[in-house]
Scaffold this motif. Structure first.
Motif, PDB file in Angstrom:
ATOM      1  N   ALA A  91      74.409  48.028  61.528  1.00  0.00           N
ATOM      2  CA  ALA A  91      73.055  48.486  61.203  1.00  0.00           C
ATOM      3  C   ALA A  91      72.874  49.910  61.696  1.00  0.00           C
ATOM      4  N   ARG A  92      72.332  50.751  60.838  1.00  0.00           N
ATOM      5  CA  ARG A  92      72.031  52.117  61.252  1.00  0.00           C
ATOM      6  C   ARG A  92      70.630  52.128  61.862  1.00  0.00           C
ATOM      7  N   LYS A  93      70.295  53.274  62.480  1.00  0.00           N
ATOM      8  CA  LYS A  93      68.968  53.390  63.105  1.00  0.00           C
ATOM      9  C   LYS A  93      67.866  53.088  62.110  1.00  0.00           C
ATOM     10  N   ILE A  94      68.040  53.623  60.899  1.00  0.00           N
ATOM     11  CA  ILE A  94      66.983  53.488  59.903  1.00  0.00           C
ATOM     12  C   ILE A  94      66.777  52.018  59.534  1.00  0.00           C
ATOM     13  N   ASN A 113      80.586  48.917  60.520  1.00  0.00           N
ATOM     14  CA  ASN A 113      80.246  48.015  59.435  1.00  0.00           C
ATOM     15  C   ASN A 113      81.432  47.693  58.539  1.00  0.00           C
ATOM     16  N   LYS A 114      82.199  48.728  58.179  1.00  0.00           N
ATOM     17  CA  LYS A 114      83.230  48.556  57.149  1.00  0.00           C
ATOM     18  C   LYS A 114      84.617  48.331  57.725  1.00  0.00           C
ATOM     19  N   GLU A 115      84.903  48.897  58.908  1.00  0.00           N
ATOM     20  CA  GLU A 115      86.280  48.946  59.378  1.00  0.00           C
ATOM     21  C   GLU A 115      86.562  48.012  60.545  1.00  0.00           C
ATOM     22  N   ILE A 116      85.501  47.577  61.234  1.00  0.00           N
ATOM     23  CA  ILE A 116      85.738  46.796  62.451  1.00  0.00           C
ATOM     24  C   ILE A 116      85.009  45.454  62.364  1.00  0.00           C
ATOM     25  N   GLY A 117      85.739  44.415  62.672  1.00  0.00           N
ATOM     26  CA  GLY A 117      85.092  43.099  62.753  1.00  0.00           C
ATOM     27  C   GLY A 117      85.067  42.649  64.196  1.00  0.00           C
ATOM     28  N   TYR A 146      74.028  45.348  55.376  1.00  0.00           N
ATOM     29  CA  TYR A 146      74.044  46.739  55.829  1.00  0.00           C
ATOM     30  C   TYR A 146      75.028  47.572  55.024  1.00  0.00           C
ATOM     31  N   ALA A 147      75.971  46.897  54.334  1.00  0.00           N
ATOM     32  CA  ALA A 147      76.909  47.625  53.471  1.00  0.00           C
ATOM     33  C   ALA A 147      76.315  47.823  52.082  1.00  0.00           C
ATOM     34  N   GLY A 148      75.150  47.226  51.840  1.00  0.00           N
ATOM     35  CA  GLY A 148      74.477  47.427  50.558  1.00  0.00           C
ATOM     36  C   GLY A 148      75.042  46.592  49.417  1.00  0.00           C
ATOM     37  N   ARG A 188      86.032  42.731  55.023  1.00  0.00           N
ATOM     38  CA  ARG A 188      87.439  43.089  54.987  1.00  0.00           C
ATOM     39  C   ARG A 188      87.733  44.336  55.833  1.00  0.00           C
ATOM     40  N   PRO A 189      87.524  44.206  57.153  1.00  0.00           N
ATOM     41  CA  PRO A 189      87.707  45.369  58.025  1.00  0.00           C
ATOM     42  C   PRO A 189      89.183  45.684  58.266  1.00  0.00           C
TER      43      PRO A 189
END
Lengths: 419, 239
Positions: A335-338, B88-92, B116-118, B165-166
């Motif tokens: 999660a980002r700050k926003i 978010n994308k690279e680390i689990g 958070y990755a959309g 898939r980190p």
């Protein structure tokens, strides 16, 4: 671009779900917090609804004035509390019978001019069997055209005859409220009533128009003008009611004003020393009269909302502390700050909006209680509903930003370790 | 050759300013390279700096000095938002205390990184289901953490860690809060994940757990004491 928009939408949606979940988890706390907002919004919406009902009830012609009539009298219908103004009004000379008669003769644009004279005090009416009304009955002397100007229809019995009007007979026509009180079951026509030791024979009843503005309007006894003179004297001060065509009402009003100014020798530059009351002037006066009330309510409500906003901020700060670990987890998984900001601001806004909606609903019901009393059409003041809703959203944002900012800037490691 | 490392740490130092003149040197120059599909355990007694190192590897913290390249990208100078994206994308992450959201069910917990990755809602649901099935919890998706056993909770955490898939799976004492049998089950899961090509970094103080890894990095007083390949790996089975 659409991707970014979609992402934003998902984030907002997620924040919304989380915010609702969090509000549901802390039900009591949330309700207490949003109660503050609800009270503030309730007072605004309630008062504005009540005002709206009153104004629309005046506009709908459900007043004692018909749509095409206006009334001329010494004093205005409503007065602001300004003492200078009051002294000025109190010093006005009475409208005399001769002045009223002059209007009747010269006002060529008027369809009917009813002259009447009433007492400043209200009376008790007693029936033969000893039944009494409250001391709230208006006794007035009337001429024949008064019935036309007032749109009064005789329900039972008959109008005054020319002979009765000339001779000052002790006859009376009753309003519906008096009939209801004194003769709930029997027929009043032919009975005798007593007002101030004077006896009158009831000859007719005015058909009810439905109660208006408080409901006491049909509590009246009408006697011939000449009878009124002989009992109460000729110096009571006269009012008259003028009926004109819808098209000509403004012109007619000007004509009457001109005639009366001449008759009363009002100098050209001076203001009228009498009041003309019409639906429009009533609404204007009503608005003038309630301006400060509205302003006062807005100020009080703003203070209430401010206090409620501080309450929201307080509860949000507690919530941030309680959920430090959750914030840490969210940050650790990306999660980002926003994101954190959005979530907490959303929660504050939702809390505030729930309170606002609660207040709006209560306010609409509360304000419309007056419509029920007046038998008027209930209304929803959409503009104020919108203003109220936007205001509490704003309160949520303003007071939610700092706690949200605090949450967003927590260190992820620290918050993960938080117990 | 250097480019193939997933993690490349060069002379990483971390100094905590404790206020006044006092400062604590948690890491005093650590250089480590970890390649793709490695299974590494970081060991050390408390105060050795292993947690600090894990935080830095996990982009939860930035080093005071030194170079940290993640997939050849310099992360030591990234800002908060960029670090959040890497996390978010690279680390689990898998934590000792599971760190699941208590109010959300398993599915939503696993969905969280995807939010958070959309990722779109339908896709999120599909991927989260898949990840939960992968850790053997296909029938527990709507359970809340308090309705799950410790081992199941940790499996949810593993599913959450893997759903995006980190590049690495970073586990901090993953069996620390579990009894030994459930702990073993988690280690079996890790073994499988490693076989499937995942890169795993395990932080632990238990020799027994560390011996499941292929390589052990031992820390002491903020320095690497030893970096060894495990010769006699404990092979672990479900039985």
């Amino acid at each position: 671009m659409t991707g970014a928009l979609e992402t934003f939408f998902h984030e907002v949606n997620e924040s919304l779900i989380m915010a609702i979940a969090s509000i549901r988890t802390n039900k009591l706390r949330s309700i207490l917090t949003l109660l503050g907002i609800a009270v503030g919004v309730f007072s605004i919406i309630g008062v504005m609804t009540a005002m709206g009902v009153l104004i629309s009830s005046i506009e709908n012609g459900m007043t004692f004035l018909g749509a095409n009539t206006f009334q001329v009298q010494r004093t205005p219908a409503m007065m602001t509390g300004d003492p200078k103004e009051m002294v000025k009004v109190m010093n006005r000379r009475n409208i005399t019978y001769e002045q009223a008669l002059r209007i009747k003769e010269s006002a060529s644009l008027a369809k009917a001019v009813g002259i009447f004279c009433y007492l400043n005090s209200q009376k008790v009416v007693v029936a033969e069997d000893g039944k009494k009304t409250n001391p709230s009955v208006n006794v007035s002397g009337r001429d024949i055209e008064s019935f036309l100007a007032n749109n009064w229809i005789i329900d039972e019995g008959r109008l005054f005859s020319q002979g009765e009007l000339n001779s000052g007979s002790h006859v009376a026509i009753l309003g519906a409220d008096v009939v209801k009180k004194l003769y709930p079951k029997s027929d009043p026509v032919g009975q005798t009533i007593r007002v101030d030791k004077h006896k009158y024979q009831v000859i007719g009843i005015v058909k009810s128009k439905g109660s208006v503005l408080g409901g006491d309007n049909e509590s009246f006894v009408l006697i011939p003008l000449s009878t009124f003179f002989s009992i109460y004297g000729k110096d009571q001060g006269f009012s008259f009611k003028v009926q004109a065509d819808a098209m000509a009402i403004d012109d007619c009003m000007e004509q009457v004003r001109g005639i009366l100014r001449t008759a009363r020798h009002v100098p050209p530059a001076a203001e009228d020393d009498f009041s003309i009351i019409s639906n429009d002037s009533l609404i204007t006066q009503f608005n003038e009269f309630t301006k400060y009330l509205k302003l006062g309510i807005i100020i009080v409500s703003s203070i209430a909302l401010l206090a409620a906003g501080v309450g929201i901020m307080n509860i949000m700060l507690v919530s941030v502390t309680e959920r430090t670990r959750e914030i840490g987890i969210r940050k650790a998984i990306g999660a980002r700050k926003i994101n954190i900001m959005t979530q907490f601001v959303m929660e504050a806004v939702l809390l505030s909006e729930f309170g606002g909606m609660f207040g709006i609903i209560l306010g609409i019901f509360g304000g419309n209680a007056i419509a029920l009393l007046l038998d008027a059409q209930p209304i929803i003041p959409y503009d104020w509903v919108l203003i109220g809703f936007l205001t509490c959203s704003l309160v949520g944002i303003v007071f939610g930003v700092y706690p949200a900012w605090k949450a967003a800037n927590l260190e992820p490691i620290e918050s993960l370790r938080y117990e | 050759m250097n480019n193939s490392y997933v993690i490349n740490l060069q002379q990483i130092k971390k100094i905590y300013d404790m206020g006044g003149a006092e400062e604590v040197q948690a890491l005093r120059g650590v250089s480590v390279q970890i390649g793709k599909n490695e299974y590494v355990a970081i060991m050390g007694p408390s105060g050795s700096g292993k947690s600090t190192l894990m935080n830095i590897i996990g982009c939860l913290d930035t080093p005071t000095s030194g170079l940290y390249e993640f997939n050849s990208i310099n992360v030591s100078e990234m800002n908060d938002n960029q670090l959040a994206k890497v996390r978010n994308k690279e680390i689990g992450f898998v934590f000792q205390t599971f760190n699941l959201l208590a109010r959300s069910n398993a599915l939503h917990n696993v969905e969280l990184p995807l939010i958070y990755a959309g990722v779109s809602s339908a896709e999120r649901k599909r991927l989260a289901h898949e990840a939960l099935e992968h850790v053997g919890l296909g029938d527990r998706v709507h359970h809340k953490p308090n309705e799950l056993s410790g081992g199941q909770r940790q499996r949810v955490a593993v599913a959450r860690a893997l759903v995006n898939r980190p590049s690495i799976l970073l586990a901090d004492e993953p069996t620390g809060n579990l009894d030994s049998k459930t702990g073993d089950e988690i280690m079996v899961l890790f073994e499988e994940l490693h076989t499937q090509g995942n890169t795993i970094i395990l932080v632990t103080h238990e020799e027994y757990i560390a011996e499941h890894a292929h390589r052990i990095i031992r820390l002491r007083d903020g320095m690497i004491e030893a970096d060894e390949i495990v010769k006699n790996r404990k092979s672990i089975t479900t039985e």
